[in-house]
Scaffold this motif. Structure first.
Motif, PDB file in Angstrom:
ATOM      1  N   GLY A  11     -89.135 -77.041  11.100  1.00 35.99           N
ATOM      2  CA  GLY A  11     -88.915 -75.619  10.843  1.00 35.99           C
ATOM      3  C   GLY A  11     -87.824 -75.386   9.818  1.00 35.99           C
ATOM      4  O   GLY A  11     -87.950 -74.536   8.930  1.00 35.99           O
ATOM      5  N   ILE A  12     -86.738 -76.154   9.916  1.00 33.72           N
ATOM      6  CA  ILE A  12     -85.648 -76.037   8.948  1.00 33.72           C
ATOM      7  C   ILE A  12     -86.126 -76.458   7.562  1.00 33.72           C
ATOM      8  O   ILE A  12     -85.790 -75.836   6.549  1.00 33.72           O
ATOM      9  CB  ILE A  12     -84.441 -76.884   9.388  1.00 33.72           C
ATOM     10  CG1 ILE A  12     -83.819 -76.283  10.662  1.00 33.72           C
ATOM     11  CG2 ILE A  12     -83.393 -76.971   8.282  1.00 33.72           C
ATOM     12  CD1 ILE A  12     -82.702 -77.116  11.247  1.00 33.72           C
ATOM     13  N   ALA A  13     -86.943 -77.518   7.512  1.00 33.79           N
ATOM     14  CA  ALA A  13     -87.471 -77.986   6.226  1.00 33.79           C
ATOM     15  C   ALA A  13     -88.333 -76.909   5.572  1.00 33.79           C
ATOM     16  O   ALA A  13     -88.216 -76.637   4.373  1.00 33.79           O
ATOM     17  CB  ALA A  13     -88.278 -79.266   6.422  1.00 33.79           C
ATOM     18  N   LEU A  14     -89.204 -76.271   6.363  1.00 33.81           N
ATOM     19  CA  LEU A  14     -90.063 -75.220   5.821  1.00 33.81           C
ATOM     20  C   LEU A  14     -89.241 -74.020   5.359  1.00 33.81           C
ATOM     21  O   LEU A  14     -89.552 -73.388   4.349  1.00 33.81           O
ATOM     22  CB  LEU A  14     -91.087 -74.782   6.869  1.00 33.81           C
ATOM     23  CG  LEU A  14     -92.223 -75.762   7.154  1.00 33.81           C
ATOM     24  CD1 LEU A  14     -93.078 -75.264   8.306  1.00 33.81           C
ATOM     25  CD2 LEU A  14     -93.082 -75.959   5.916  1.00 33.81           C
ATOM     26  N   ALA A  15     -88.183 -73.702   6.106  1.00 37.85           N
ATOM     27  CA  ALA A  15     -87.340 -72.567   5.734  1.00 37.85           C
ATOM     28  C   ALA A  15     -86.637 -72.811   4.406  1.00 37.85           C
ATOM     29  O   ALA A  15     -86.389 -71.880   3.638  1.00 37.85           O
ATOM     30  CB  ALA A  15     -86.313 -72.296   6.829  1.00 37.85           C
ATOM     31  N   ASN A  16     -86.320 -74.075   4.116  1.00 45.70           N
ATOM     32  CA  ASN A  16     -85.630 -74.403   2.873  1.00 45.70           C
ATOM     33  C   ASN A  16     -86.587 -74.591   1.707  1.00 45.70           C
ATOM     34  O   ASN A  16     -86.294 -74.199   0.582  1.00 45.70           O
ATOM     35  CB  ASN A  16     -84.800 -75.680   3.059  1.00 45.70           C
ATOM     36  CG  ASN A  16     -83.487 -75.415   3.754  1.00 45.70           C
ATOM     37  OD1 ASN A  16     -82.489 -75.160   3.110  1.00 45.70           O
ATOM     38  ND2 ASN A  16     -83.484 -75.438   5.072  1.00 45.70           N
ATOM     39  N   ALA A  17     -87.733 -75.210   1.973  1.00 48.50           N
ATOM     40  CA  ALA A  17     -88.655 -75.540   0.887  1.00 48.50           C
ATOM     41  C   ALA A  17     -89.664 -74.437   0.617  1.00 48.50           C
ATOM     42  O   ALA A  17     -90.192 -74.323  -0.483  1.00 48.50           O
ATOM     43  CB  ALA A  17     -89.392 -76.844   1.217  1.00 48.50           C
ATOM     44  N   GLY A  18     -89.944 -73.599   1.605  1.00 43.62           N
ATOM     45  CA  GLY A  18     -90.964 -72.576   1.433  1.00 43.62           C
ATOM     46  C   GLY A  18     -92.363 -73.155   1.612  1.00 43.62           C
ATOM     47  O   GLY A  18     -92.541 -74.361   1.799  1.00 43.62           O
ATOM     48  N   LEU A  19     -93.370 -72.297   1.578  1.00 42.74           N
ATOM     49  CA  LEU A  19     -94.753 -72.722   1.763  1.00 42.74           C
ATOM     50  C   LEU A  19     -95.480 -72.719   0.426  1.00 42.74           C
ATOM     51  O   LEU A  19     -95.070 -72.061  -0.522  1.00 42.74           O
ATOM     52  CB  LEU A  19     -95.456 -71.794   2.749  1.00 42.74           C
ATOM     53  CG  LEU A  19     -94.785 -71.656   4.121  1.00 42.74           C
ATOM     54  CD1 LEU A  19     -95.567 -70.695   4.993  1.00 42.74           C
ATOM     55  CD2 LEU A  19     -94.653 -73.004   4.799  1.00 42.74           C
ATOM     56  N   GLY A  20     -96.575 -73.459   0.359  1.00 47.66           N
ATOM     57  CA  GLY A  20     -97.294 -73.577  -0.899  1.00 47.66           C
ATOM     58  C   GLY A  20     -98.773 -73.310  -0.750  1.00 47.66           C
ATOM     59  O   GLY A  20     -99.219 -72.585   0.147  1.00 47.66           O
ATOM     60  N   ILE A  21     -99.548 -73.939  -1.621  1.00 45.71           N
ATOM     61  CA  ILE A  21    -100.977 -73.685  -1.695  1.00 45.71           C
ATOM     62  C   ILE A  21    -101.700 -74.080  -0.408  1.00 45.71           C
ATOM     63  O   ILE A  21    -102.678 -73.443  -0.009  1.00 45.71           O
ATOM     64  CB  ILE A  21    -101.585 -74.427  -2.913  1.00 45.71           C
ATOM     65  CG1 ILE A  21    -103.056 -74.062  -3.073  1.00 45.71           C
ATOM     66  CG2 ILE A  21    -101.399 -75.929  -2.785  1.00 45.71           C
ATOM     67  CD1 ILE A  21    -103.671 -74.649  -4.329  1.00 45.71           C
ATOM     68  N   VAL A  22    -101.215 -75.130   0.265  1.00 41.67           N
ATOM     69  CA  VAL A  22    -101.883 -75.587   1.490  1.00 41.67           C
ATOM     70  C   VAL A  22    -101.897 -74.490   2.544  1.00 41.67           C
ATOM     71  O   VAL A  22    -102.943 -74.139   3.097  1.00 41.67           O
ATOM     72  CB  VAL A  22    -101.196 -76.853   2.045  1.00 41.67           C
ATOM     73  CG1 VAL A  22    -101.781 -77.214   3.407  1.00 41.67           C
ATOM     74  CG2 VAL A  22    -101.375 -78.016   1.084  1.00 41.67           C
ATOM     75  N   HIS A  23    -100.725 -73.918   2.839  1.00 48.76           N
ATOM     76  CA  HIS A  23    -100.662 -72.876   3.857  1.00 48.76           C
ATOM     77  C   HIS A  23    -101.333 -71.588   3.380  1.00 48.76           C
ATOM     78  O   HIS A  23    -101.880 -70.829   4.181  1.00 48.76           O
ATOM     79  CB  HIS A  23     -99.205 -72.594   4.237  1.00 48.76           C
ATOM     80  CG  HIS A  23     -98.651 -73.574   5.213  1.00 48.76           C
ATOM     81  ND1 HIS A  23     -98.152 -74.790   4.833  1.00 48.76           N
ATOM     82  CD2 HIS A  23     -98.535 -73.528   6.568  1.00 48.76           C
ATOM     83  CE1 HIS A  23     -97.744 -75.452   5.896  1.00 48.76           C
ATOM     84  NE2 HIS A  23     -97.963 -74.725   6.956  1.00 48.76           N
ATOM     85  N   GLY A  24    -101.269 -71.337   2.074  1.00 52.01           N
ATOM     86  CA  GLY A  24    -101.930 -70.146   1.549  1.00 52.01           C
ATOM     87  C   GLY A  24    -103.429 -70.177   1.794  1.00 52.01           C
ATOM     88  O   GLY A  24    -104.032 -69.178   2.203  1.00 52.01           O
ATOM     89  N   LEU A  25    -104.041 -71.337   1.564  1.00 52.60           N
ATOM     90  CA  LEU A  25    -105.476 -71.479   1.797  1.00 52.60           C
ATOM     91  C   LEU A  25    -105.789 -71.618   3.285  1.00 52.60           C
ATOM     92  O   LEU A  25    -106.792 -71.088   3.765  1.00 52.60           O
ATOM     93  CB  LEU A  25    -106.002 -72.697   1.035  1.00 52.60           C
ATOM     94  CG  LEU A  25    -106.018 -72.579  -0.492  1.00 52.60           C
ATOM     95  CD1 LEU A  25    -106.393 -73.904  -1.132  1.00 52.60           C
ATOM     96  CD2 LEU A  25    -106.986 -71.487  -0.933  1.00 52.60           C
ATOM     97  N   ALA A  26    -104.939 -72.334   4.010  1.00 56.27           N
ATOM     98  CA  ALA A  26    -105.190 -72.542   5.438  1.00 56.27           C
ATOM     99  C   ALA A  26    -105.177 -71.222   6.201  1.00 56.27           C
ATOM    100  O   ALA A  26    -105.935 -71.032   7.155  1.00 56.27           O
ATOM    101  CB  ALA A  26    -104.152 -73.495   6.018  1.00 56.27           C
ATOM    102  N   SER A  27    -104.319 -70.308   5.776  1.00 60.85           N
ATOM    103  CA  SER A  27    -104.263 -69.001   6.428  1.00 60.85           C
ATOM    104  C   SER A  27    -105.580 -68.250   6.257  1.00 60.85           C
ATOM    105  O   SER A  27    -106.112 -67.671   7.209  1.00 60.85           O
ATOM    106  CB  SER A  27    -103.106 -68.183   5.841  1.00 60.85           C
ATOM    107  OG  SER A  27    -103.074 -66.886   6.393  1.00 60.85           O
ATOM    108  N   SER A  28    -106.124 -68.272   5.042  1.00 59.20           N
ATOM    109  CA  SER A  28    -107.404 -67.604   4.787  1.00 59.20           C
ATOM    110  C   SER A  28    -108.544 -68.300   5.518  1.00 59.20           C
ATOM    111  O   SER A  28    -109.437 -67.651   6.069  1.00 59.20           O
ATOM    112  CB  SER A  28    -107.686 -67.583   3.281  1.00 59.20           C
ATOM    113  OG  SER A  28    -106.685 -66.863   2.596  1.00 59.20           O
TER     114      SER A  28
END
Length: 223
Positions: A11-28
């Motif tokens: 969770g800390i890693a995601l908060a620092n690095a942010g999300l990218g194309i993987v999560h953008g597509l996975a959400s859809s």
């Protein structure tokens, strides 16, 4: 406890690095098809990384910085010690090959198992684009990326550790539940006590006093 700690670190890693194309597509994908979010992320990771690297190779300065980060991850996975003189092209390839191998070794389901075909791509991309536009809002002007705050990790060599604030006592003192499972009394350092606000439930980094092992002082808040 190990799983909980791993979840915290991710969770800390995601908060620092942010999300990218993987999560953008996975959400859809999750909104359009009956596919678990973890499966979508896992099966897209290798191909998305390959696409990102391909696009970064077409960009000048900013692209080189991004490629170097990917290469450093590839070097880490390859067991290389240190990041001096990293062969960017080679280790980017190593990263892609490693992710593809993991996908196959773990036998992660592919998109086709959930009825997702090439014909669905335009709909998925459109869904992802609409979501991004909805977040911006029509009357709020151009999109401004959020500011990502870096989180300080504990320096274990000097005894620092994570702790959760469970009580506020006043006079810069608080009760904390520490990473090692102990309850202690913490105190905010004088030099930062007027710069931050601590609330019950906050995650903080604590450090030991040299002369007292049972009373710890607050070092930095991690939100």
């Amino acid at each position: 406890s190990a799983m909980a700690y791993g979840s915290l670190m991710s969770g800390i890693a995601l908060a620092n690095a942010g999300l990218g194309i993987v999560h953008g597509l996975a959400s859809s994908l999750g909104g359009l098809f009956e596919i678990p979010h973890g499966v979508a992320c896992g099966t897209l990771l290798a191909e998305s990384t390959k696409m990102n690297i391909t696009q970064l190779q077409k960009i000048d300065y900013a692209g080189k910085k991004g490629l170097l980060k990917y290469a450093m991850v590839g070097a880490l996975l390859a067991g290389k010690e240190g990041y001096e003189n990293v062969d960017v092209s080679y280790y980017c390839s190593i990263l892609i090959e490693t992710l593809e191998k993991w996908t196959n070794d773990l036998n992660i389901d592919r998109l086709g198992k959930y009825g997702i075909t090439i014909k669905e791509v335009d709909k998925i991309v459109k869904k992802a684009g609409l979501k991004k536009q909805a977040k911006r809002g029509k009357s709020r002007g151009p999109y401004i990326p959020p500011v990502i705050t870096r989180v300080k990790f504990p320096n274990t060599r000097i005894g620092e550790m994570f702790a959760r604030v469970v009580d506020i006592y006043g006079s810069e003192r608080m009760g904390v539940f520490c990473q090692d499972g102990e309850h202690r009394i913490g105190r905010i350092r004088g030099k930062i006590k007027k710069r931050v606000w601590i609330r019950k439930g906050d995650l903080v980094v604590i450090s030991p006093w040299d002369w007292e092992t049972k009373v710890w002082y607050y070092n930095q808040r991690s939100r």
